[in-house]
Design an enzyme around this catalytic site. Structure first.
Site, PDB file in Angstrom:
ATOM      1  N   CYS A  82       0.961  -1.511   0.151  1.00  0.00           N
ATOM      2  CA  CYS A  82       0.143  -0.016   0.124  1.00  0.00           C
ATOM      3  C   CYS A  82       0.713   1.618  -0.048  1.00  0.00           C
ATOM      4  O   CYS A  82       1.168   1.606  -0.955  1.00  0.00           O
ATOM      5  CB  CYS A  82      -0.747   0.266   1.312  1.00  0.00           C
ATOM      6  SG  CYS A  82      -2.775   0.814   0.825  1.00  0.00           S
ATOM      7  N   HIS A 170      -3.042  -5.737   1.438  1.00  0.00           N
ATOM      8  CA  HIS A 170      -2.728  -5.498   3.103  1.00  0.00           C
ATOM      9  C   HIS A 170      -2.691  -6.797   2.543  1.00  0.00           C
ATOM     10  O   HIS A 170      -3.826  -7.517   3.933  1.00  0.00           O
ATOM     11  CB  HIS A 170      -3.868  -4.323   4.171  1.00  0.00           C
ATOM     12  CG  HIS A 170      -3.478  -3.568   3.549  1.00  0.00           C
ATOM     13  ND1 HIS A 170      -2.268  -2.659   4.435  1.00  0.00           N
ATOM     14  CD2 HIS A 170      -3.570  -2.315   2.524  1.00  0.00           C
ATOM     15  CE1 HIS A 170      -2.207  -1.037   4.131  1.00  0.00           C
ATOM     16  NE2 HIS A 170      -3.382  -1.117   3.485  1.00  0.00           N
ATOM     17  N   GLU A 172      -0.834  -8.789   5.540  1.00  0.00           N
ATOM     18  CA  GLU A 172      -0.908  -8.561   7.240  1.00  0.00           C
ATOM     19  C   GLU A 172      -2.223  -8.818   7.269  1.00  0.00           C
ATOM     20  O   GLU A 172      -2.231  -8.989   8.661  1.00  0.00           O
ATOM     21  CB  GLU A 172       0.522  -7.415   6.911  1.00  0.00           C
ATOM     22  CG  GLU A 172      -0.325  -6.042   7.471  1.00  0.00           C
ATOM     23  CD  GLU A 172      -0.181  -5.960   6.131  1.00  0.00           C
ATOM     24  OE1 GLU A 172      -0.435  -6.194   4.702  1.00  0.00           O
ATOM     25  OE2 GLU A 172      -0.823  -4.160   5.830  1.00  0.00           O
TER      26      GLU A 172
HETATM   27  N1  GLN Z   1      -3.375   6.864   1.026  1.00  0.00           N
HETATM   28  C1  GLN Z   1      -2.236   6.366   1.831  1.00  0.00           C
HETATM   29  C2  GLN Z   1      -0.722   7.222   0.870  1.00  0.00           C
HETATM   30  O1  GLN Z   1      -1.155   7.615  -0.065  1.00  0.00           O
HETATM   31  C3  GLN Z   1      -1.713   4.949   1.620  1.00  0.00           C
HETATM   32  C4  GLN Z   1      -3.020   4.273   2.449  1.00  0.00           C
HETATM   33  C5  GLN Z   1      -2.526   2.517   2.763  1.00  0.00           C
HETATM   34  O2  GLN Z   1      -1.335   1.982   3.124  1.00  0.00           O
HETATM   35  N2  GLN Z   1      -3.232   1.482   3.058  1.00  0.00           N
HETATM   36  O3  GLN Z   1       0.273   7.193   1.886  1.00  0.00           O
END
Ligand code: GLN
Length: 192
Positions: A82, A170, A172
């Site tokens: 992410c 994710h 995890e």
């Molecule tokens: N939207 C977040 C970002 O731009 C990432 C979100 C997440 O890691 N769950 O950093």
């Protein structure tokens, strides 16, 4: 014994540590797992996981610490989830510090609007996987050497280039440790 560090700057670090430990037990691989914060600690690892969180914050701390430099110098395998996916990429639509290990252009909060967070079963590594997407990014273009591992509605949500892996979702936060197992095996391959 290989050493896998979870970058402990911000985000869901403990969840990654627990999932990595569970994955190791499952595939019966002995490795040392630990939370790492400094460039010195990172330099002693064979693999690093960069968790979800806020990519602007994590990226800034990585640069300030010089962690990006030791990752490159030591050719450490990296998996970004992410926010971590944004950071390992080369470009994003926003001005922020990136490591640029994977040739891709990432759109932050790519599934915007009402769908900022959702769960969806995805296809990855030849099988189904429960994808949890939280304000997730996607890659809207990747380089020739970048392998696309998964898409959601045509949007690229998992890629790999060399010893670097990125997932927009994710693993995890699920009970499924297969992507952690995949990364651990990748780290082992790089060392052997
Ligand atoms: N939207 C977040 C970002 O731009 C990432 C979100 C997440 O890691 N769950 O950093």
């Amino acid at each position: 014994m290989i050493k896998i560090g979870i970058l402990n700057l911000q985000g869901d670090v403990q969840e990654h540590l627990d999932a990595t430990n569970k994955a190791m037990a499952k595939i019966k691989i002995q490795a040392k797992t630990l939370k790492v914060e400094t460039a010195e600690e990172v330099s002693k690892c064979n693999g690093i996981i960069i968790s979800g969180g806020e990519s602007t914050v994590i990226g800034k701390l990585i640069k300030e610490e010089g962690i990006d430099q030791v990752i490159r110098e030591n050719n450490i395998a990296v998996w970004g989830t992410c926010a971590g996916m944004i950071i390992v990429g080369r470009k994003t639509d926003y001005q922020q510090p990136l490591i640029g290990l994977i040739d891709m252009n990432v759109k932050r909060n790519g599934f915007g609007g009402q769908k900022l967070s959702f769960e969806k079963e995805i296809e990855i590594l030849g099988d189904k996987f429960p994808g949890i997407f939280i304000r997730a990014p996607y890659a809207h273009s990747v380089g020739d050497k970048t392998e696309i591992l998964a898409r959601v509605n045509d949007r690229i949500v998992a890629v790999r280039e060399g010893n670097c892996l990125a997932t927009a979702f994710h693993p995890e936060l699920t009970k499924d440790t297969r992507i952690h197992e995949y990364f651990i095996k990748e780290v082992l391959n790089c060392v052997e």
